[in-house]
Motif scaffolding. Structure first.
Motif, PDB file in Angstrom:
ATOM      1  N   ALA A 171       0.631  -1.193   0.079  1.00 58.68           N
ATOM      2  CA  ALA A 171       0.130  -0.155  -0.028  1.00 58.68           C
ATOM      3  C   ALA A 171       0.899   1.227  -0.007  1.00 58.68           C
ATOM      4  CB  ALA A 171      -0.899  -0.138   1.258  1.00 58.68           C
ATOM      5  N   PRO A 172       0.434   2.251  -0.617  1.00 61.45           N
ATOM      6  CA  PRO A 172       1.243   3.669  -0.733  1.00 61.45           C
ATOM      7  C   PRO A 172       1.367   4.269   0.689  1.00 61.45           C
ATOM      8  CG  PRO A 172      -0.831   3.745  -1.930  1.00 61.45           C
ATOM      9  CD  PRO A 172      -0.853   2.345  -1.746  1.00 61.45           C
ATOM     10  N   VAL A 173       0.139   4.128   1.552  1.00 61.68           N
ATOM     11  CA  VAL A 173       0.179   4.993   2.661  1.00 61.68           C
ATOM     12  C   VAL A 173      -0.213   3.578   3.527  1.00 61.68           C
ATOM     13  CG1 VAL A 173      -0.898   6.487   4.239  1.00 61.68           C
ATOM     14  CG2 VAL A 173      -0.681   6.993   1.899  1.00 61.68           C
ATOM     15  N   ALA A 174       0.409   3.645   4.666  1.00 60.28           N
ATOM     16  CA  ALA A 174       0.244   2.435   5.730  1.00 60.28           C
ATOM     17  C   ALA A 174      -0.619   2.811   6.819  1.00 60.28           C
ATOM     18  CB  ALA A 174       1.676   1.917   6.121  1.00 60.28           C
ATOM     19  N   GLY A 175      -0.813   3.984   7.333  1.00 53.58           N
ATOM     20  CA  GLY A 175      -1.455   4.291   8.494  1.00 53.58           C
ATOM     21  C   GLY A 175      -0.648   3.767   9.714  1.00 53.58           C
ATOM     22  N   THR A 176      -1.105   3.666  10.855  1.00 54.35           N
ATOM     23  CA  THR A 176      -0.524   3.236  12.075  1.00 54.35           C
ATOM     24  C   THR A 176      -0.946   1.971  12.733  1.00 54.35           C
ATOM     25  OG1 THR A 176      -1.749   4.645  13.466  1.00 54.35           O
ATOM     26  CG2 THR A 176       0.258   5.514  12.584  1.00 54.35           C
TER      27      THR A 176
END
Length: 190
Positions: free
Chosen positions: A39-44
């Motif tokens: 994924a391009p943005v993983a979050g936390t």
């Protein structure tokens, strides 16, 4: 929670983080209990994720760990949904090895006239190109990507969006149609 065996797959989809930001993704390994997501943005860690995956549908869960280029997430699902997911993952993992046919309820055909129109419930109209069609649904090239389960009209036929793919969407008709009616009458541009 029982442990599940992950299988190697290549499933495309989209995911949404808790802040409602949405991104494309690819699943590299999955079980009915967890998934490895590129994924391009993983979050936390502990962030809630809702994903819509080709062949699988909607899944949700929390990010359990971050990996290079993505994250691992658990999958929260009912026992029945897990059973269905296990069967689909087994099919996806083995279809190329065993040369299995596509998992389709009805035979798909390419209509002579592939150009039609998709109308959203709010009245917006889009020209589309039919990739293939069956008694129960169609795959269409479409410039927009209505959300999963969005009601649409393809030609004159009521349907709902059931899958996203690179250049369009797959729709499932509200009721199965007679093939000649589908191909000859319902797909004309109104």
């Amino acid at each position: 929670m029982p442990r599940f065996q992950r299988v190697k797959v290549s499933i495309l989809g989209r995911y949404m983080l808790a802040d409602r930001s949405e991104f494309p993704c690819q699943i590299l390994e999955m079980s009915p209990g967890d998934a490895v997501v590129i994924a391009p943005v993983a979050g936390t860690v502990s962030t809630r994720v809702i994903a819509y995956l080709d062949h699988i549908g909607r899944i949700e869960g929390d990010i359990t760990s971050l990996i290079d280029g993505g994250f691992k997430m658990d999958v929260v699902a009912s026992p029945r949904k897990r059973e269905k997911m296990a069967a689909q993952l087994t099919w996806l993992a083995n279809k190329d090895i065993l040369n299995l046919p596509e998992d389709r309820r009805h035979e798909r055909v390419v209509p002579d006239n592939r150009h039609s129109t998709v109308v959203l419930d709010d009245g917006r109209r889009y020209n589309c190109k039919i990739i293939d069609i069956s008694l129960s649904g169609a795959a269409i090239e479409l410039a927009v990507r209505p959300a999963m389960n969005t009601p649409v009209t393809l030609g004159r036929m009521r349907a709902r969006v059931i899958r996203h793919f690179q250049d369009g969407v797959a729709v499932e008709f509200v009721s199965a149609q007679e093939m000649m009616t589908v191909v000859q009458q319902n797909l004309r541009i109104n």
